[in-house]
Scaffold this active site. Structure first.
Site, PDB file in Angstrom:
ATOM      1  N   THR A 158     -20.647 -20.306  45.983  1.00 44.05           N
ATOM      2  CA  THR A 158     -21.895 -20.023  45.280  1.00 44.05           C
ATOM      3  C   THR A 158     -23.041 -20.947  45.687  1.00 44.05           C
ATOM      4  OG1 THR A 158     -20.611 -19.249  43.388  1.00 44.05           O
ATOM      5  CG2 THR A 158     -22.936 -19.732  43.006  1.00 44.05           C
ATOM      6  N   GLU A 159     -24.222 -20.333  45.871  1.00 44.12           N
ATOM      7  CA  GLU A 159     -25.461 -21.050  46.167  1.00 44.12           C
ATOM      8  C   GLU A 159     -26.561 -20.526  45.247  1.00 44.12           C
ATOM      9  OE1 GLU A 159     -26.415 -20.792  50.315  1.00 44.12           O
ATOM     10  OE2 GLU A 159     -24.413 -21.446  50.970  1.00 44.12           O
ATOM     11  N   PRO A 160     -27.723 -21.184  45.212  1.00 41.98           N
ATOM     12  CA  PRO A 160     -28.791 -20.716  44.323  1.00 41.98           C
ATOM     13  C   PRO A 160     -29.176 -19.254  44.530  1.00 41.98           C
ATOM     14  CG  PRO A 160     -29.290 -22.924  45.093  1.00 41.98           C
ATOM     15  CD  PRO A 160     -28.052 -22.488  45.824  1.00 41.98           C
ATOM     16  N   ALA A 219     -27.090 -17.077  46.267  1.00 41.77           N
ATOM     17  CA  ALA A 219     -25.889 -16.358  46.697  1.00 41.77           C
ATOM     18  C   ALA A 219     -24.769 -16.597  45.698  1.00 41.77           C
ATOM     19  CB  ALA A 219     -25.452 -16.816  48.088  1.00 41.77           C
ATOM     20  N   GLN A 235      -6.990  -5.028   3.873  1.00 38.30           N
ATOM     21  CA  GLN A 235      -6.934  -4.118   5.012  1.00 38.30           C
ATOM     22  C   GLN A 235      -7.951  -4.483   6.088  1.00 38.30           C
ATOM     23  OE1 GLN A 235      -8.274   0.146   4.817  1.00 38.30           O
ATOM     24  NE2 GLN A 235      -6.068   0.550   5.013  1.00 38.30           N
ATOM     25  N   GLN A 287     -14.078 -14.340  13.008  1.00 33.67           N
ATOM     26  CA  GLN A 287     -14.391 -13.568  11.807  1.00 33.67           C
ATOM     27  C   GLN A 287     -13.309 -13.754  10.739  1.00 33.67           C
ATOM     28  OE1 GLN A 287     -17.289 -12.024  11.788  1.00 33.67           O
ATOM     29  NE2 GLN A 287     -17.154 -11.203   9.715  1.00 33.67           N
ATOM     30  N   GLY A 289     -13.883 -16.825   8.997  1.00 41.03           N
ATOM     31  CA  GLY A 289     -15.122 -16.880   8.221  1.00 41.03           C
ATOM     32  C   GLY A 289     -15.974 -18.070   8.635  1.00 41.03           C
ATOM     33  N   GLY A 290     -16.604 -18.717   7.677  1.00 41.50           N
ATOM     34  CA  GLY A 290     -17.473 -19.852   7.966  1.00 41.50           C
ATOM     35  C   GLY A 290     -16.756 -20.981   8.693  1.00 41.50           C
ATOM     36  N   GLU A 309     -15.332 -15.445  39.085  1.00 43.04           N
ATOM     37  CA  GLU A 309     -14.445 -14.641  39.930  1.00 43.04           C
ATOM     38  C   GLU A 309     -14.963 -13.207  40.038  1.00 43.04           C
ATOM     39  OE1 GLU A 309     -11.449 -15.957  42.368  1.00 43.04           O
ATOM     40  OE2 GLU A 309     -12.277 -17.015  40.654  1.00 43.04           O
TER      41      GLU A 309
END
Length: 380
Positions: A122-124, A126, A275, A332, A335-336, A359
């Site tokens: 990887t390049e900037p 590419a 449920q 979920q 929850g919190g 990848e």
């Protein structure tokens, strides 16, 4: 899916190691962005790197399905740790397929994590479009001079060796690229800062720059001009690895969610009796199993020598999307609490996202799948 005795024994070994050595420190690795060098050395001694390297070259001599089993179990403990296994597998595959005896002499240190490696495409300009690579290697007497830079490279901040894709003939397109094995302690090599990532924070990612770096003639891996083909040839296996990693992340999320649902009470009842929660858990379980079966199908096709490109892209695309969706479900269920640092599912949700990106993005996987369908038809 029933595993063979060999695969089942390997699964048991890696699961025990992951539960005792990896999972207990996963939150610390994530919080402190620690590179667990000593852990990798222990994994190397156990033979958990270079899974498919032949026994004649010092490896376990196992198959791609075994690699998938190892990746899933390591990822159940910590995806950052599994990432190192995937990286070493790709490098080892390149060396086994294309390395000279002198280059293969490095394999033992790579598989034991004594030598840390980087896989540099990887390049900037590419990433997905590899044709835009600008890093060059030009002839210099019997050797080469390497100039350019790479970004978002796994292990860049700490690697000893880099396998670098560079342009050796600007007029030949894909046929003008070659791979070089670069000593990252050489003059002219510099490293960018370690990137601060959303997830998989214990794996080290950064940039590498090459300023007129001298490379000896034996730094060339394989044939000149075959680098693009060589890099692409290992990506099918790489996609099986990432798909397995995604399954492991989601599996860890399911286990955490099931345990929490049975202990967390609301309205004087465990939330597992509601449920709405049951359906979340059911969707998680069925999609994880579907992804696992896609991974196994792709791995077996690779091992049997079949054209596995579409199967590998399907596995990677489905498993990556699944991991993001189903770790979201795990949050979920919590929850919190699931939104709070220190709860495993919060980390798993962040770790899952990159599975849709690296990848080959999942958009690219869909392009590959449709291309294969239109070329070969819909029959499997």
């Amino acid at each position: 899916m029933k595993l063979s005795e060999t695969h089942a024994g390997l699964q048991t070994l890696v699961r025990k190691f992951s539960e005792s050595e990896i999972r207990p420190i996963a939150e610390e690795l994530d919080r402190d962005e620690v590179f667990p060098r000593e852990l990798y050395l222990r994994m190397g001694k156990l033979g958990l790197f270079g899974i498919c390297v032949p026994e004649s070259l010092g490896g376990p001599g196992l198959d791609t399905l075994a690699y998938a089993v190892v990746m899933e179990e390591l990822s159940r403990g910590c995806a950052s740790v599994a990432d190192q296994c995937g990286l070493i597998e790709l490098i080892a595959t390149l060396l086994v397929k294309h390395g000279t005896p002198q280059q293969l002499a490095r394999l033992g240190d790579v598989m034991t994590a004594r030598t840390l490696v980087a896989y540099c495409i990887t390049e900037p300009e590419a990433g997905t479009d590899v044709s835009q690579i600008r890093t060059t290697a030009s002839r210099d007497g019997d050797g080469w001079r390497l100039n350019g830079g790479k970004i978002w490279i796994h292990n860049a901040p700490i690697a000893d060796l880099a396998f670098v894709l560079a342009v050796t003939d600007k007029n030949a397109g894909h046929r003008g690229m070659s791979i070089f094995i670069v000593d990252l302690h050489s003059d002219g090599v510099s490293r960018g800062q370690k990137e601060r990532k959303m997830g998989q924070r214990a794996s080290q990612v950064g940039a590498l720059d090459f300023d007129n770096v001298h490379l000896p003639a034996n730094a060339l891996l394989g044939m000149e001009g075959r680098g693009f083909h060589m890099m692409m040839s290992v990506l099918d296996k790489g996609r099986v690895g990432i798909a397995s990693l995604a399954v492991g992340i989601a599996q860890a999320g399911l286990e955490a969610a099931v345990d929490y649902a049975q202990t967390r009470k609301q309205f004087n009842r465990p939330i597992a009796e509601f449920q709405g929660v049951q359906w979340l858990l059911a969707d998680m379980a069925k999609d994880i199993q579907a992804a696992r079966l896609l991974v196994a199908d792709a791995a077996v096709k690779l091992d049997d020598g079949h054209d596995a490109t579409m199967a590998c892209s399907m596995a990677k695309c489905f498993a990556g999307d699944m991991a993001v969706a189903r770790t979201s479900d795990a949050v979920q269920v919590f929850g919190g609490s699931g939104y709070i640092r220190g709860f495993e599912v919060e980390r798993l949700y962040r770790d899952a996202k990159i599975c849709q990106i690296y990848e080959g993005t999942n958009q690219i996987q869909r392009m590959i799948i449709s291309r294969e369908l239109l070329k070969n038809g819909a029959m499997t």
